[in-house]
Design a protein around this motif. Structure first.
Motif, PDB file in Angstrom:
ATOM      1  N   ALA A  17       0.818  -1.215   0.000  1.00  0.00           N
ATOM      2  CA  ALA A  17       0.000   0.000   0.000  1.00  0.00           C
ATOM      3  C   ALA A  17       0.848   1.261   0.000  1.00  0.00           C
ATOM      4  O   ALA A  17       0.435   2.295  -0.532  1.00  0.00           O
ATOM      5  CB  ALA A  17      -0.938  -0.006   1.204  1.00  0.00           C
ATOM      6  N   ARG A  18       2.040   1.186   0.568  1.00  0.00           N
ATOM      7  CA  ARG A  18       2.896   2.378   0.614  1.00  0.00           C
ATOM      8  C   ARG A  18       3.608   2.612  -0.709  1.00  0.00           C
ATOM      9  O   ARG A  18       3.757   3.752  -1.153  1.00  0.00           O
ATOM     10  CB  ARG A  18       3.935   2.247   1.738  1.00  0.00           C
ATOM     11  CG  ARG A  18       4.765   3.510   1.906  1.00  0.00           C
ATOM     12  CD  ARG A  18       5.575   3.496   3.167  1.00  0.00           C
ATOM     13  NE  ARG A  18       6.637   2.516   3.157  1.00  0.00           N
ATOM     14  CZ  ARG A  18       7.677   2.536   3.984  1.00  0.00           C
ATOM     15  NH1 ARG A  18       7.764   3.477   4.912  1.00  0.00           N
ATOM     16  NH2 ARG A  18       8.607   1.616   3.930  1.00  0.00           N
ATOM     17  N   ARG A  21       0.805   3.454  -4.654  1.00  0.00           N
ATOM     18  CA  ARG A  21      -0.289   4.415  -4.527  1.00  0.00           C
ATOM     19  C   ARG A  21      -0.846   4.754  -5.910  1.00  0.00           C
ATOM     20  O   ARG A  21      -0.093   4.832  -6.882  1.00  0.00           O
ATOM     21  CB  ARG A  21       0.205   5.684  -3.836  1.00  0.00           C
ATOM     22  CG  ARG A  21       0.658   5.450  -2.392  1.00  0.00           C
ATOM     23  CD  ARG A  21       1.323   6.689  -1.830  1.00  0.00           C
ATOM     24  NE  ARG A  21       2.595   6.957  -2.507  1.00  0.00           N
ATOM     25  CZ  ARG A  21       3.010   8.156  -2.872  1.00  0.00           C
ATOM     26  NH1 ARG A  21       2.230   9.220  -2.661  1.00  0.00           N
ATOM     27  NH2 ARG A  21       4.187   8.317  -3.453  1.00  0.00           N
ATOM     28  N   ALA A  47      -4.776  -3.444  -2.782  1.00  0.00           N
ATOM     29  CA  ALA A  47      -5.057  -2.546  -1.664  1.00  0.00           C
ATOM     30  C   ALA A  47      -6.063  -1.459  -2.021  1.00  0.00           C
ATOM     31  O   ALA A  47      -6.288  -0.545  -1.234  1.00  0.00           O
ATOM     32  CB  ALA A  47      -3.752  -1.910  -1.176  1.00  0.00           C
ATOM     33  N   SER A  49      -6.274   0.438  -5.141  1.00  0.00           N
ATOM     34  CA  SER A  49      -5.933   1.471  -6.115  1.00  0.00           C
ATOM     35  C   SER A  49      -6.890   1.427  -7.309  1.00  0.00           C
ATOM     36  O   SER A  49      -7.296   0.354  -7.751  1.00  0.00           O
ATOM     37  CB  SER A  49      -4.502   1.276  -6.625  1.00  0.00           C
ATOM     38  OG  SER A  49      -3.576   1.490  -5.590  1.00  0.00           O
ATOM     39  N   GLN A  69      -4.565  -4.368   3.918  1.00  0.00           N
ATOM     40  CA  GLN A  69      -3.997  -3.048   3.660  1.00  0.00           C
ATOM     41  C   GLN A  69      -4.994  -2.073   3.030  1.00  0.00           C
ATOM     42  O   GLN A  69      -4.678  -0.911   2.808  1.00  0.00           O
ATOM     43  CB  GLN A  69      -2.766  -3.170   2.754  1.00  0.00           C
ATOM     44  CG  GLN A  69      -1.621  -3.924   3.396  1.00  0.00           C
ATOM     45  CD  GLN A  69      -0.419  -4.021   2.487  1.00  0.00           C
ATOM     46  OE1 GLN A  69       0.168  -3.021   2.099  1.00  0.00           O
ATOM     47  NE2 GLN A  69      -0.051  -5.232   2.123  1.00  0.00           N
ATOM     48  N   ARG A  70      -6.186  -2.551   2.754  1.00  0.00           N
ATOM     49  CA  ARG A  70      -7.192  -1.663   2.177  1.00  0.00           C
ATOM     50  C   ARG A  70      -7.667  -0.659   3.228  1.00  0.00           C
ATOM     51  O   ARG A  70      -7.929  -1.040   4.367  1.00  0.00           O
ATOM     52  CB  ARG A  70      -8.381  -2.476   1.652  1.00  0.00           C
ATOM     53  CG  ARG A  70      -8.017  -3.396   0.496  1.00  0.00           C
ATOM     54  CD  ARG A  70      -9.187  -4.277   0.097  1.00  0.00           C
ATOM     55  NE  ARG A  70     -10.337  -3.493  -0.361  1.00  0.00           N
ATOM     56  CZ  ARG A  70     -10.469  -3.029  -1.588  1.00  0.00           C
ATOM     57  NH1 ARG A  70      -9.526  -3.272  -2.495  1.00  0.00           N
ATOM     58  NH2 ARG A  70     -11.526  -2.341  -1.932  1.00  0.00           N
ATOM     59  N   PRO A  71      -7.776   0.608   2.861  1.00  0.00           N
ATOM     60  CA  PRO A  71      -8.226   1.602   3.842  1.00  0.00           C
ATOM     61  C   PRO A  71      -9.669   1.359   4.256  1.00  0.00           C
ATOM     62  O   PRO A  71     -10.447   0.716   3.536  1.00  0.00           O
ATOM     63  CB  PRO A  71      -8.078   2.932   3.091  1.00  0.00           C
ATOM     64  CG  PRO A  71      -8.068   2.570   1.644  1.00  0.00           C
ATOM     65  CD  PRO A  71      -7.461   1.209   1.550  1.00  0.00           C
ATOM     66  N   ALA A  72     -10.023   1.890   5.402  1.00  0.00           N
ATOM     67  CA  ALA A  72     -11.375   1.685   5.934  1.00  0.00           C
ATOM     68  C   ALA A  72     -12.448   2.232   4.997  1.00  0.00           C
ATOM     69  O   ALA A  72     -13.589   1.768   5.004  1.00  0.00           O
ATOM     70  CB  ALA A  72     -11.486   2.334   7.310  1.00  0.00           C
ATOM     71  N   THR A  73     -12.083   3.229   4.201  1.00  0.00           N
ATOM     72  CA  THR A  73     -13.045   3.852   3.299  1.00  0.00           C
ATOM     73  C   THR A  73     -13.157   3.138   1.953  1.00  0.00           C
ATOM     74  O   THR A  73     -13.961   3.539   1.108  1.00  0.00           O
ATOM     75  CB  THR A  73     -12.648   5.313   3.047  1.00  0.00           C
ATOM     76  OG1 THR A  73     -11.296   5.354   2.540  1.00  0.00           O
ATOM     77  CG2 THR A  73     -12.718   6.129   4.340  1.00  0.00           C
ATOM     78  N   ALA A  74     -12.351   2.105   1.737  1.00  0.00           N
ATOM     79  CA  ALA A  74     -12.363   1.407   0.451  1.00  0.00           C
ATOM     80  C   ALA A  74     -13.638   0.601   0.280  1.00  0.00           C
ATOM     81  O   ALA A  74     -14.389   0.351   1.235  1.00  0.00           O
ATOM     82  CB  ALA A  74     -11.144   0.493   0.342  1.00  0.00           C
TER      83      ALA A  74
END
Length: 252
Positions: A17-18, A21, A47, A49, A69-74
């Motif tokens: 994820a880092r 991007r 993740a 993208s 690694q997926r953000p909470a908003t994904a």
């Protein structure tokens, strides 16, 4: 019976994820290819993208490490593989697959599943013949081209879709000189980046090679940068803002 889920990214995806991007210019090309689709299944979603925020999206990803690694908003994610999508026929307007087909164990089955669950398909892959001319591959790591010759990329995707009665359109996806997505060709004008082990770890085309071979190539590149050889040899690249390395968007 659905295929067993393997997880090649259990190690490869450790810091994904880092280093990977989404780049806004790549995102714009993918969004344009999605057209008026309201519902999207993102297969091999990683993740998160390039998942459009203005559509109804469901992600499919085989790797637990990547899902974590997926953000909470994904978009919501389902652990599954392309060869066995857990959705009804025609459930989505578009099936999206970004730089993932080459990892599938059964490309014919995976593409058939994309066609089964969606009205249209948008697939990002690359032309191996063009990519083999990329300076990193040609001059330092020809082993990448050798490895990738065994993978399913542009020619195979177009062949499969055509044999299924579709008429795929292929559009170039140029790589910006300051691309923020760290895929293999992203640093074509910033060669120093390839010296970084962390950067290379996010590139499966390098990470899956014999790392002794990679280390030797990296030291050659380091020396060529230190004495100015690389810059003298590639002076024509230094003023460019984008470059066609063979990445392609295939749409049906």
């Amino acid at each position: 019976m659905r295929p067993l889920i393997s997880d090649p990214y259990a190690e490869l995806g450790r810091d994904y994820a880092r280093s990977r991007r989404p780049d806004p210019r790549v995102a714009a090309a993918i969004t344009a290819a999605l057209g008026d689709a309201r519902s999207v299944v993102n297969v091999g979603a990683g993740a998160g993208s390039y998942e459009p925020e203005d559509r109804d999206v469901v992600a499919v990803e085989p790797s637990r490490r990547m899902i974590a690694q997926r953000p909470a908003t994904a978009a919501p994610a389902v652990q599954a593989c392309a060869e066995g999508l857990p959705f009804a026929d025609g459930a989505f307007d578009v099936a999206l697959a970004v730089l993932t087909v080459h990892h599938w164990t059964d490309v014919t089955a995976g593409l058939a599943e994309l066609r089964r669950v969606s009205r249209r398909q948008v697939i990002v892959t690359w032309d191996q013949a063009v990519f083999a001319r990329f300076w990193l591959v040609r001059d330092y790591l020809p082993e990448i081209a050798e490895h990738e010759s065994r993978l399913a990329c542009l020619d195979r995707v177009v062949e499969e879709l055509t044999e299924a009665g579709q008429v795929p359109a292929v559009a170039p996806l140029p790589v910006p000189s300051d691309c923020v997505d760290g895929f293999l060709g992203a640093y074509w004008r910033r060669p120093e980046a390839y010296l970084s082990e962390r950067v290379r770890a996010g590139m499966s085309g390098v990470a899956l090679l014999d790392q002794n071979v990679v280390a030797t190539a990296v030291e050659r590149l380091r020396a060529d940068l230190a004495d100015g050889h690389w810059h003298r040899h590639h002076v024509g690249l230094l003023g460019r803002t984008e470059l066609d390395l063979g990445y392609r968007v295939v749409t049906t």
